[in-house]
Design a protein around this motif. Sequence first.
Motif, PDB file in Angstrom:
ATOM      1  N   GLU A  24       0.840  -1.207   0.000  1.00  0.00           N
ATOM      2  CA  GLU A  24       0.000   0.000   0.000  1.00  0.00           C
ATOM      3  C   GLU A  24       0.873   1.255   0.000  1.00  0.00           C
ATOM      4  O   GLU A  24       0.574   2.236  -0.703  1.00  0.00           O
ATOM      5  CB  GLU A  24      -0.916  -0.001   1.221  1.00  0.00           C
ATOM      6  N   ALA A  25       1.946   1.230   0.790  1.00  0.00           N
ATOM      7  CA  ALA A  25       2.830   2.391   0.859  1.00  0.00           C
ATOM      8  C   ALA A  25       3.540   2.622  -0.475  1.00  0.00           C
ATOM      9  O   ALA A  25       3.659   3.764  -0.943  1.00  0.00           O
ATOM     10  CB  ALA A  25       3.856   2.191   1.972  1.00  0.00           C
ATOM     11  N   LEU A  26       4.004   1.543  -1.102  1.00  0.00           N
ATOM     12  CA  LEU A  26       4.674   1.671  -2.388  1.00  0.00           C
ATOM     13  C   LEU A  26       3.720   2.202  -3.453  1.00  0.00           C
ATOM     14  O   LEU A  26       4.090   3.064  -4.268  1.00  0.00           O
ATOM     15  CB  LEU A  26       5.241   0.316  -2.824  1.00  0.00           C
ATOM     16  N   GLU A  27       2.511   1.703  -3.442  1.00  0.00           N
ATOM     17  CA  GLU A  27       1.528   2.179  -4.418  1.00  0.00           C
ATOM     18  C   GLU A  27       1.252   3.674  -4.230  1.00  0.00           C
ATOM     19  O   GLU A  27       1.117   4.420  -5.214  1.00  0.00           O
ATOM     20  CB  GLU A  27       0.221   1.390  -4.297  1.00  0.00           C
ATOM     21  N   LEU A 239      10.488   6.174  -1.834  1.00  0.00           N
ATOM     22  CA  LEU A 239      10.098   4.768  -1.707  1.00  0.00           C
ATOM     23  C   LEU A 239      10.633   4.174  -0.411  1.00  0.00           C
ATOM     24  O   LEU A 239       9.915   3.483   0.325  1.00  0.00           O
ATOM     25  CB  LEU A 239      10.597   3.965  -2.911  1.00  0.00           C
ATOM     26  N   GLN A 240      11.921   4.438  -0.121  1.00  0.00           N
ATOM     27  CA  GLN A 240      12.493   3.907   1.117  1.00  0.00           C
ATOM     28  C   GLN A 240      11.839   4.549   2.342  1.00  0.00           C
ATOM     29  O   GLN A 240      11.601   3.880   3.349  1.00  0.00           O
ATOM     30  CB  GLN A 240      14.008   4.128   1.141  1.00  0.00           C
ATOM     31  N   ALA A 241      11.552   5.831   2.268  1.00  0.00           N
ATOM     32  CA  ALA A 241      10.902   6.500   3.392  1.00  0.00           C
ATOM     33  C   ALA A 241       9.531   5.904   3.663  1.00  0.00           C
ATOM     34  O   ALA A 241       9.145   5.691   4.827  1.00  0.00           O
ATOM     35  CB  ALA A 241      10.789   7.997   3.109  1.00  0.00           C
ATOM     36  N   ALA A 242       8.780   5.610   2.610  1.00  0.00           N
ATOM     37  CA  ALA A 242       7.448   5.028   2.781  1.00  0.00           C
ATOM     38  C   ALA A 242       7.534   3.643   3.410  1.00  0.00           C
ATOM     39  O   ALA A 242       6.732   3.283   4.289  1.00  0.00           O
ATOM     40  CB  ALA A 242       6.739   4.956   1.431  1.00  0.00           C
TER      41      ALA A 242
END
Length: 376
Positions: A24-27, A239-242
Motif C-alpha cells: 500500500e505504501a509503495l503504491e 520509496l524507502q521513506a514510505a
Amino acid sequence: MPDRTLPSFDLKRNFKRVKEEIMEALERVLESQHFILGPEVKAFEEEVASYLGVEHAIGCASGSDALLLALMALDISEGDEVITTPYTFFATASCIARLGARPVFVDVEPDTYNISVDGIKNALSERTKAILPVHLFGQMVKVEEIKEVAPGITIVEDAAQAIGAVRFVDGKAIKAGTFGELACFSFFPTKNLGAYGDGGMVVAKSKKLADRIFRLRVHGAGRQYMHEEIGINSRLDALQAAILRVRLRHLEIWNEERRKAAFRYDLLIAEKGLNEWVTPPRADEHNHHTYHQYVVRCQRRDQLQKFLQDKGITTRVYYPVPLHLQKCFQYLGYKEGQFPVSESLSKESLALPMFPEITPEEQEWVIDSIRQFYLK
C-alpha cells in the motif's frame, strides 16, 4: 547439501508480516510519482523525531553518509582528532579520515564490546574535536560516564545498529540517538529498522546544525541551484521513506522479539553446558539491549563457523580485522597488540542467527550443533 538451512537473518519472513502495508505504501508513492525527498521523507523524519523525542531528523542516503554529514556539519578537518573504536564497521572511521582528520582509536570492553570510557579519558588531547562512540550490536555505551570524563567535547553517536536501544541513568530513560549533539542511524536492510535498499539519518539537537545538514545533503544548497557551500548528494528517496514509515510502527515489537530470542540463547548456552567454550554477550544492567546481533565469544571460532555452515547454519564474523590493523589505516602508525580486546574479539567473535522471527526450535538446533562441535 544440508537437509535444512538457517540464515543469519531472514528478510523474507519479516516481509511477509508487513507485506500488505508495504505494498500500500509503495503504491501511494508510485501514484504520486514523487521519488526524491518530498512529503514521504518529511513525514518519516517527523515520525522518527517523535519516536526518539528529538527536535530534528534529517534523512540521507545511507548510514555511512549520515556519519560523514554529521562530521562535515561540525567542520571536522585536517589537524583535528576524533576518538572512536577500532572494533566497528569501517564507516565509523572512514568518515573521519575522508575529512582529513585523524581517527584516534580506543579499545573496547571485553564483555559489552563497547568503547572503554577509561580509554577515552586517556586519549583526549588538545586536538580532540569530537568523540564518536558506537552503540555496538544494539547496546548503548556508558553515555553518562563519557560526558563525565570528556566535558565540553562534542559527542556524535554512531547509533547505526541501535535504534530503539535505551540506557537508564538516575531513573531516566535515554534513547540511543538522544544524548549526543548529533547521532547517526543506518537503515541497511538487515538493521532492526531496515529499508529495502540503502538509507540513513542524522538527528540533531540544535536547529543550526540540522539546517546545515539539510543543506549539505543537497550539494550545500539552501535553495535550488543556490549553493552556500560544497556539500554532497545524499538524499533519502521516497520509496524507502514510505517503507520505513511502515516498519517503524512495528519496531518496538520486533525489538522485543529479539530480546526474547537473546534470552533463549543465554538459557540454552547455560543449559547445554557450553559456557566452558562459549561466552554469551553481556547486557549492561543499565541497558535495554536491542540485539541487532547476538555475538558470542568462542574457542576455535573459524572451525566452529565452518562446522555450522556444513550443517546449513549461517553465522557471521563482526569484525575479522579491527580497523587499526586495516591496510588503509597503516599511516596512523598503530601496531598489533595496542588494542588487545578488539584484536581478541576479531579472532573469537561469532554472530549467531538473530532476527525477530527465529523460532525456539531453530535456536535449539543452533546450540545443539555448537555442543556437538565441542564434544566431538
